[in-house]
Design a protein around this motif. Sequence first.
Motif, PDB file in Angstrom:
ATOM      1  N   SER A  34      -2.652  -2.075   1.964  1.00 37.22           N
ATOM      2  CA  SER A  34      -2.701  -1.906   3.411  1.00 37.22           C
ATOM      3  C   SER A  34      -1.581  -0.990   3.898  1.00 37.22           C
ATOM      4  N   ASP A  35      -0.380  -1.169   3.378  1.00 41.35           N
ATOM      5  CA  ASP A  35       0.738  -0.327   3.793  1.00 41.35           C
ATOM      6  C   ASP A  35       0.522   1.123   3.381  1.00 41.35           C
ATOM      7  N   LYS A  36      -0.049   1.336   2.214  1.00 39.08           N
ATOM      8  CA  LYS A  36      -0.346   2.703   1.766  1.00 39.08           C
ATOM      9  C   LYS A  36      -1.371   3.357   2.698  1.00 39.08           C
ATOM     10  N   TRP A  44       1.245   1.704  12.364  1.00 33.94           N
ATOM     11  CA  TRP A  44       2.318   0.732  12.190  1.00 33.94           C
ATOM     12  C   TRP A  44       2.360   0.290  10.735  1.00 33.94           C
ATOM     13  N   ARG A  45       3.552   0.255  10.155  1.00 31.64           N
ATOM     14  CA  ARG A  45       3.729  -0.071   8.741  1.00 31.64           C
ATOM     15  C   ARG A  45       4.233  -1.493   8.560  1.00 31.64           C
ATOM     16  N   ILE A  46       4.009  -2.021   7.391  1.00 35.36           N
ATOM     17  CA  ILE A  46       4.551  -3.328   7.023  1.00 35.36           C
ATOM     18  C   ILE A  46       6.026  -3.113   6.688  1.00 35.36           C
ATOM     19  N   ILE A  70      -0.970   3.054  -7.338  1.00 38.02           N
ATOM     20  CA  ILE A  70      -1.367   3.861  -6.178  1.00 38.02           C
ATOM     21  C   ILE A  70      -0.242   4.787  -5.722  1.00 38.02           C
ATOM     22  N   ARG A  71       0.837   4.816  -6.483  1.00 38.10           N
ATOM     23  CA  ARG A  71       2.006   5.662  -6.204  1.00 38.10           C
ATOM     24  C   ARG A  71       2.507   5.462  -4.773  1.00 38.10           C
TER      25      ARG A  71
END
Length: 100
Positions: A34-36, A44-46, A70-71
């Motif tokens: 999700s953050d990626k 909005w980021r975690i 996922i790098r």
Amino acid sequence: MTALPLSLEIETVRYIALAWYGFWSVLSLWCTVSDKRRAKSHRWRIPEAWLLGIGAAGGAPVMLCCMLAIRHKTRHAKFMLTLPVLALLHGSLLYLLWHT
């Protein structure tokens, strides 16, 4: 079977540990992916503290593998040093739980 405090049998503790690590592993996978996705779409980021907290709670092995796959955040020393240490710690705890 050895009696533990609170009258929990070792098998019960093992099942609780599996459920615990299973929950945090699924949550860490979801949060990392999700953050990626959020990073790519500039949303909005975690927070990093949340991600590290999830890793510390038990999701470190899955989170580390996912981040490498996922790098994502692989250039952040905070993650690439902390997550392997946490993964080794959790792995050691599980080893001790199953081999006592």
